[in-house]
Design an enzyme around this catalytic site. Structure first.
Site, short mmCIF file in Angstrom:
data_model
loop_
_atom_site.label_atom_id
_atom_site.label_comp_id
_atom_site.label_asym_id
_atom_site.label_seq_id
_atom_site.Cartn_x
_atom_site.Cartn_y
_atom_site.Cartn_z
N ASP A 582 42.78 39.56 39.09
CA ASP A 582 43.69 38.61 39.72
C ASP A 582 44.47 39.34 40.81
O ASP A 582 44.03 40.39 41.29
CB ASP A 582 44.62 37.97 38.68
N HIS A 605 42.42 39.63 43.56
CA HIS A 605 42.68 38.47 44.41
C HIS A 605 43.63 38.80 45.55
O HIS A 605 44.17 37.90 46.18
CB HIS A 605 43.24 37.32 43.58
#
EC number: 3.2.1.67
Length: 762
Positions: A582, A605
C-alpha cells in the site's frame, strides 16, 4: 468490555439520577427516569473509581492468562494505564459529582483504599515490585494501618491486606510476622487464663504456639527441600543470597576498590557467595516450596530486616517457653563465619530450646549488615538491570524466552514498568533471539527518557487482538526506538481474510507499531516485516524523527501502509527503505510540517497525502515536503487523494521535488474522487508543487489532476517533469487521446520548465 476503558484520560463512571431512581419503584422495563451520563477526568478526578477499575482489569487479566493470553495482556496493560491516572489525579469521584451521587453512593471511605486495592492487584498480576514499593511508600498515608474490619463496595482496605498477605514475594516476611503475632496472642491468653473462639472452634494458647512453632520449624529446615532459610543454620541453606557485601570478596581478600559496575560479574555468576551472612533470613520459597537460590531472584533470595525482626521475638519466646529451659552457652555449636558446623545437623526437635536459641544468636549478627546493605523496613529494591549497566533492563531477566514459541508479552510489560519508573534515562533491551509476543502496550508518562533497543526478532501472535495494534506506545514522551532488530507481524496469516479494500467502515487487522499522544520520538535502525496492516501509525504525535529503517511486505499484501500519519506535527521521515502493498507514506488528517526525504519507495502505492475527508470534521493538512526520493515500480507515484462526499477541510503547501521514478504507474495524481462514497469532495487543495521529477513510467497519462467541482484546486504547479514512457505499444487509450500527456479537471494547472509530454489545454 474492560478493554474499552481509558482510551483517553477520561471515562464514564455513572449513569442515571439516583434521586429520581429511588423515588420510583417500578420494573426495569418501565423505567423512564433520566439516564444522565457522568465522567471523571483530570479536571474531575475519581481515584476511587479508577483504582477499582484498575483492580478489576488486573484481576481479569489473571483469569484470562491461560485461555487467552493476548486478551489478558491487553487487560493488564489497560489496568496499568488506569491506575497511573488514578494516582496522578487524586481525589474521590463524589467530590465533583456530590449532587448527583450523594447520599446514595458517596465515597465515604475516600479514595485511598482503592489506590491500595488497585496496586495490590497489579502487584499480584504483574509480580512487579513497583507496586509493592508503592504500597510500602504510600501505605500509611493511604490508610493501610487503619483498624477497619469491613470489606465492601466502598472500603477495600481489608481486601488489600488479605490480598497482600497471599503474595508470593518474600514469603518469609509473612511467616515471621504471623508467627510473632500468634505467639504474642498466646502469651496474652495465657496471662488472662482464657481461650479464644473462632468460627465455633476453641483456640487455646497451645494451639497458637503449635502453629507458630510449625512455621518456624519450616523456616529452619522442616520443609520439602530440607533447607534452612536462615543463612548459616543447618547443613543446607541459601548460598547465593541477594546481598552486596555477602556476594563480593572482602577487603581482606580483595584490597583494591570494586567500581560501581564491576560487581555485576559476580552478581550474574553461579558461584556461592564468598561471605555467609550468618543469621540472615531470605525471602524464601514460592507457593510450590521451590527455591532456586539465584542471586538475581531478589524476591526469594534477599534478606531483609522486616523478615528477621519479628523472628527475633518468635525465637526468644520459643526458646524460653518450650520446657522453660535456660540455654547455656556450651549447648551451642560454635559459630564460624563463612562455614557451617557439622554439629548443626545433629540438632533434633527434642532439643527445641537449643535450636531456637542458636537461631536467635545467629540472627543477632545480621542486623548491622542488613542496614549496611541498604535494607530498610518500609520498602523494596529491585535489581534486574543488565550486567554492567543498571539503567539497561533486559527482557530476558523478566521471563522472556527467545525460542520463537513462548509468548513473552508479560515480560515486555514488566520490563517496561521498570524502565518507565526509572528516575534516570533507562533502556528496555530486546537481545538477540526470537521472541513471540501478543499485543503489548507501553504506556506513560515515564519519569525519564526511555530507549527501546531491539537487537533480536519480535514475532507477532496470529490472533488474540482485542484492539487494532500489536505494539502501542502511548502518552510517553522522549522515546528512542532503535536497534538492528525486526518486528515480524506475521501478516501472511491474515491477509487473505482482510478484504477491506476501500470500504468506508472496515476493521483492519492490527497495526504493528502505533504511537499515540507522544512528543519527542525518534525511531532508527529497526525493520518491520509483513505487518498485518499498517507497519507504523502515528496519531497525535509531535516532533518525530524516523530514519534509517526498513518496512517490508509483498506487493500484494493489503493495507500494509509503511507509515501513516494522523494529527501528526513536525515529522521527519529520512533515509529509509519502504516496500509494501500500500502507500509507502500516507499523510492523513490534521498533519502539518511533514518532511519525507531520501526515501526509497517500491513496491507499493506511492507517496500520498491522504486519503483525506473520510471522516467528519477532519482537521486541515499543510506543510508537506517530499524531496530526493526514489520510486521503483509503484502503482502510483506522487499522489493527493480525497474522498468524494467529504466535509470541508483544507490541504495546502504541498511540495514534491527531486524525485526519481523507475517504471512507475500513474506518476503524478490529484484524485478528489477517491473511495466509493460518491458526491463532490469539499477538501480545498491549494499551493501544490511537482518539480524535477525524472525517470520512466508505464502510464501515458503522466499528470492526472482530477479536482473537485465544488472546490477546484488552486495554485497547482508542474515544473521540470521528464518521464519516458516505457509501456507496451498498443495499450489502452489514455485520457489525453492516446498521447503521452496530461489531464486537468477543475484545476488551473501551471506548467513550466522542461516537460516530456503535452500540457493540458488551457
Amino acid at each position: 468490555m474492560g478493554t474499552n476503558f481509558w482510551e483517553t484520560e477520561a471515562d464514564v463512571v455513572y449513569v442515571g439520577d439516583p434521586n429520581m431512581d429511588h423515588a420510583c419503584w417500578e420494573r426495569p422495563e418501565d423505567m423512564d427516569t433520566p439516564r444522565s451520563v457522568f465522567k471523571v477526568d483530570k479536571n474531575n478526578p475519581g481515584s476511587d473509581i479508577a483504582g477499582e477499575i484498575a483492580a478489576a482489569l488486573a484481576a481479569a487479566s489473571i483469569v484470562f492468562l491461560e485461555c487467552d493470553p493476548s486478551y489478558s495482556s491487553l487487560l493488564l496493560q489497560r489496568a496499568i494505564t488506569v491506575f497511573a491516572f488514578a494516582d496522578k489525579y487524586r481525589g474521590p469521584y463524589s467530590a465533583g459529582l456530590q449532587p448527583e451521587v450523594c447520599p446514595f453512593y458517596c465515597s465515604y471511605s475516600g479514595y485511598q483504599d482503592e489506590l491500595l486495592w488497585g496496586a495490590a492487584w497489579l502487584h499480584k498480576a504483574t509480580s512487579n515490585p513497583t507496586y509493592l514499593n508503592y504500597i510500602n511508600v504510600y501505605g500509611q498515608i493511604l490508610g493501610a494501618d487503619e483498624s477497619d474490619n469491613m470489606f465492601s463496595w466502598d472500603n477495600k482496605h481489608v481486601g488489600a491486606r488479605i490480598l497482600l498477605s497471599n503474595m508470593g514475594e518474600s514469603n518469609m516476611q509473612y511467616v515471621t510476622s504471623t508467627s510473632f503475632l500468634l505467639l504474642t496472642y498466646a502469651k496474652y491468653l495465657t496471662s488472662a487464663r482464657t481461650v479464644a473462639y473462632c468460627g465455633g472452634s476453641v483456640v487455646t494458647p497451645d494451639n497458637l504456639r503449635s502453629i507458630a512453632k510449625k512455621q518456624v520449624d519450616y523456616l529452619l529446615g522442616d520443609n520439602p527441600l530440607k533447607m534452612s532459610y536462615m543463612v548459616g543454620f543447618g547443613p543446607k541453606y541459601p548460598r547465593r543470597i541477594h546481598h552486596r557485601g555477602s556476594s563480593l570478596p572482602s577487603v581482606a581478600a580483595h584490597s583494591s576498590k570494586i567500581q560501581c559496575h564491576d560487581g555485576f560479574s559476580m552478581f550474574n555468576s553461579q558461584s556461592p557467595n564468598p561471605n555467609d551472612l550468618v543469621g540472615a533470613v531470605v525471602g524464601g520459597p514460592d507457593q510450590n516450596d521451590q527455591f532456586p537460590d539465584e542471586r538475581s531472584d531478589y524476591q526469594r533470595s534477599e534478606p531483609a530486616t522486616y523478615i528477621n525482626a519479628p523472628l527475633v521475638g518468635a525465637l526468644a519466646y520459643l526458646a524460653s517457653s518450650f520446657g522453660q529451659v535456660t540455654v547455656k552457652s556450651d549447648s551451642l555449636s560454635p559459630i564460624i563465619w563463612g562455614q557451617t558446623s557439622a554439629k548443626e545437623d545433629g540438632i533434633a526437635h527434642s532439643n527445641i530450646s537449643a535450636k531456637f536459641s542458636r537461631s536467635l544468636i545467629l540472627m543477632a549478627l545480621v542486623f548491622g549488615s542488613c542496614v549496611a546493605n541498604g535494607e530498610y523496613l518500609g520498602g523494596r529494591r529491585g535489581l534486574a538491570a543488565n550486567s554492567g549497566n543498571p539503567s539497561v533492563f533486559d527482557i530476558t531477566k523478566f521471563g522472556a524466552v527467545g525460542d520463537g514459541a513462548t509468548n513473552s508479552f508479560k515480560a515486555f510489560l514488566n520490563t517496561w514498568i521498570q524502565v518507565c519508573e526509572s528516575p534516570v534515562p533507562a533502556t528496555l533491551l530486546v537481545p538477540k533471539g526470537e521472541f513471540l509476543a501478543g499485543p503489548v502496550i507501553f504506556a506513560g508518562p515515564c519519569k525519564s527518557k526511555v530507549t527501546v533497543e531491539v537487537q533480536g526478532t519480535i514475532i507477532a501472535t496470529t490472533s488474540g487482538y482485542a484492539t487494532p495494534e500489536w505494539f502501542l506506545f502511548e502518552r510517553v514522551d522522549d522515546v528512542l526506538l532503535t536497534g538492528t532488530g525486526t518486528f515480524h507481524g506475521k501478516g501472511e496469516a491474515v491477509w487473505k481474510a482482510d478484504g477491506c479494500g476501500k470500504k468506508v467502515q472496515c476493521n483492519l487487522p492490527p497495526t504493528s507499531l502505533k504511537f499515540r499522544n507522544m512528543k519527542n520520538l525518534e525511531i532508527n535502525g529497526i525493520s518491520s516485516v509483513n505487518a498485518k496492516a499498517f507497519h507504523m501509525f502515528l496519531v497525535k504525535t509531535e516532533n518525530v524523527k524516523i530514519h534509517h529503517i526498513k518496512l517490508i511486505a509483498p506487493a500484494e499484501s493489503p493495507n500494509t501502509d509503511g507509515i501513516h500519519l494522523s494529527n501528526a506535527d513536525n515529522i521527519s521521515i529520512l533515509d529509509s527503505t519502504i516496500a509494501t502493498g500500500d502507500d509507502c507514506v500516507s499523510v492523513g488528517r490534521g498533519s502539518n510540517n511533514v518532511t519525507v526525504e531520501r526515501v526509497t519507495c517500491g513496491p507499493g502505492h506511492g507517496l500520498s497525502v491522504g486519503s483525506l475527508g473520510k471522516y467528519k470534521n477532519e482537521e486541515d493538512v499543510s506543510g508537506i515536503y517530499v524531496k530526493n526520493c526514489t520510486m521503483i515500480e509503484t502503482d502510483n507515484g506522487l499522489r493527493i487523494k480525497t474522498w468524494g462526499g467529504s466535509g470541508a477541510s483544507k490541504a495546502a503547501d504541498i511540495k514534491f521535488e527531486d524525485v526519481i521514478m523507475q517504471n512507475v504507474k500513474n506518476p503524478i495524481i490529484i484524485d478528489q474522487n477517491y473511495g466509493s462514497r460518491g458526491g463532490d469532495s469539499h477538501v480545498a487543495i491549494s499551493d501544490v508543487l511537482f518539480k524535477n521529477v525524472r525517470g520512466t513510467t508505464i502510464t501515458k497519462d503522466i499528470v492526472q489532476i482530477a479536482c473537485s467541482k465544488s472546490v477546484p484546486c488552486k495554485g497547482v504547479n508542474v515544473v521540470d517533469v521528464k518521464l519516458d514512457f516505457v509501456g507496451k505499444a498498443g495499450g489502452a487509450k489514455s485520457s489525453s487521446g492516446g498521447l503521452v500527456g496530461a489531464i486537468c479537471d477543475n484545476a488551473n494547472v501551471i506548467f513550466g520548465g522542461q516537460l516530456s509530454f503535452p500540457m493540458c489545454p488551457k
